[in-house]
Design a protein around this motif. Structure first.
Motif, PDB file in Angstrom:
ATOM      1  N   ASP A  13     -12.620  -0.789   7.456  1.00 11.54           N
ATOM      2  CA  ASP A  13     -11.591  -1.604   8.109  1.00 11.54           C
ATOM      3  C   ASP A  13     -10.198  -1.268   7.593  1.00 11.54           C
ATOM      4  O   ASP A  13      -9.278  -1.022   8.366  1.00 11.54           O
ATOM      5  CB  ASP A  13     -11.883  -3.093   7.879  1.00 11.54           C
ATOM      6  N   THR A  14     -10.046  -1.255   6.281  1.00 14.66           N
ATOM      7  CA  THR A  14      -8.747  -0.992   5.675  1.00 14.66           C
ATOM      8  C   THR A  14      -8.909  -0.037   4.511  1.00 14.66           C
ATOM      9  O   THR A  14      -9.769  -0.237   3.652  1.00 14.66           O
ATOM     10  CB  THR A  14      -8.094  -2.290   5.163  1.00 14.66           C
ATOM     11  N   ASP A  32      -4.388   6.307  11.486  1.00 13.96           N
ATOM     12  CA  ASP A  32      -4.047   5.327  12.512  1.00 13.96           C
ATOM     13  C   ASP A  32      -4.513   5.771  13.903  1.00 13.96           C
ATOM     14  O   ASP A  32      -5.314   5.102  14.548  1.00 13.96           O
ATOM     15  CB  ASP A  32      -2.533   5.111  12.502  1.00 13.96           C
ATOM     16  N   ASP A  38      -6.697   0.860   9.389  1.00 19.46           N
ATOM     17  CA  ASP A  38      -5.511   0.294   8.761  1.00 19.46           C
ATOM     18  C   ASP A  38      -5.412   0.806   7.321  1.00 19.46           C
ATOM     19  O   ASP A  38      -6.424   1.057   6.666  1.00 19.46           O
ATOM     20  CB  ASP A  38      -5.583  -1.233   8.751  1.00 19.46           C
ATOM     21  N   TYR A  39      -4.178   0.941   6.835  1.00 20.99           N
ATOM     22  CA  TYR A  39      -3.986   1.393   5.464  1.00 20.99           C
ATOM     23  C   TYR A  39      -2.985   0.490   4.745  1.00 20.99           C
ATOM     24  O   TYR A  39      -2.146  -0.169   5.363  1.00 20.99           O
ATOM     25  CB  TYR A  39      -3.508   2.854   5.417  1.00 20.99           C
ATOM     26  N   THR A 125       2.194  -0.695   5.187  1.00 17.34           N
ATOM     27  CA  THR A 125       0.960  -0.838   5.946  1.00 17.34           C
ATOM     28  C   THR A 125       1.218  -0.606   7.427  1.00 17.34           C
ATOM     29  O   THR A 125       2.359  -0.692   7.890  1.00 17.34           O
ATOM     30  CB  THR A 125       0.353  -2.253   5.747  1.00 17.34           C
ATOM     31  N   LYS A 127      -0.839  -2.393   9.458  1.00 19.77           N
ATOM     32  CA  LYS A 127      -1.421  -3.619  10.012  1.00 19.77           C
ATOM     33  C   LYS A 127      -0.370  -4.371  10.823  1.00 19.77           C
ATOM     34  O   LYS A 127       0.789  -4.466  10.429  1.00 19.77           O
ATOM     35  CB  LYS A 127      -1.954  -4.516   8.894  1.00 19.77           C
TER      36      LYS A 127
END
Length: 232
Positions: A13-14, A32, A38-39, A125, A127
């Motif tokens: 997820d991340t 991405d 997400d990072y 990020t 996000k």
């Protein structure tokens, strides 16, 4: 033989990156756009434009901070921090005078007191739904501490994952896989069965806690089976 492997985005997820910076092209085009992952990472030296723009916005009081409580993983105490979320900050570096802009990133800013000094940390990020709870980004990055300082140290020092029985790929893979399975099994026992786990822990200590496999140091496996043996 048909083998199904999940897509990376289905299992991850991340991605929380450490201090190293792999480049904006990697984050934007690979993480991405290609894998939809997400990072989260800290803005270090490569984020000159981001830091300069944020510094201006903060000094001009154009950034709204929220007071939040954050658990310090080292002291196990709650600390008061100030958190803010800033969307679409230009990121770039000096490739050439004509080509400096690389793209846009979202940033969470955390301010806290360390002694008498105020410290700022910028978290970068991709996000999107962060505005309502920017503290989540800080907590995600703080989770690194559990993996790096607790998980890796435990596996290295207590489970001896770095001490290998052989140099072949099969020997290395077998030992690492077995230790990770045992480590996960014991962690599950610890979480789900606290009292019983404490009883079992005493038995394991008697076997020799450093390896958790009772002194068995060599793992041999075929296509379907594996066994653990002593060096003799």
């Amino acid at each position: 033989q048909n083998v199904h492997v999940d897509a990376v985005r289905d299992d991850l997820d991340t991605l929380v990156l450490d201090r190293g910076y792999w480049g904006f092209d990697f984050m934007e085009n690979i993480l991405d756009k290609k894998y939809h992952i997400d990072y989260v990472l800290i803005a270090k030296k490569s984020f000159t434009f981001v830091k300069e723009d944020l510094r201006y916005l903060i000094d001009q009081r154009k950034v709204s901070f929220q007071a939040r409580q954050l658990l310090n993983p080292t002291t196990k105490e709650w600390e008061e921090v100030q958190i803010a979320y800033v969307k679409d900050i230009c990121h770039g570096h000096y490739i050439s005078k004509k080509n400096t802009h690389r793209g846009k990133v979202n940033v969470v800013v955390m301010k806290k007191m360390e002694g008498k000094k105020e410290v700022e940390v910028f978290y970068v990020t991709n996000k999107q739904n962060v505005k309502k709870n920017p503290l989540k980004i800080v907590q995600l990055y703080a989770a690194r501490w559990t993996i790096e300082n607790q998980g890796i140290r435990t596996l290295s020092q207590q489970w001896l994952i770095r001490i290998l029985a052989g140099r072949t790929l099969n020997a290395v893979t077998a030992r690492i896989c077995l230790i990770l399975k045992l480590y996960n099994a014991i962690k599950i026992m610890e979480m789900k069965h606290g009292e019983k786990w404490q009883e079992n822990r005493e038995v394991i200590k008697a076997w020799g806690e450093r390896s958790f496999i009772g002194g068995q140091g060599i793992i041999v496996f075929t296509e379907e089976y594996f066994g653990v043996f002593t060096a003799r």
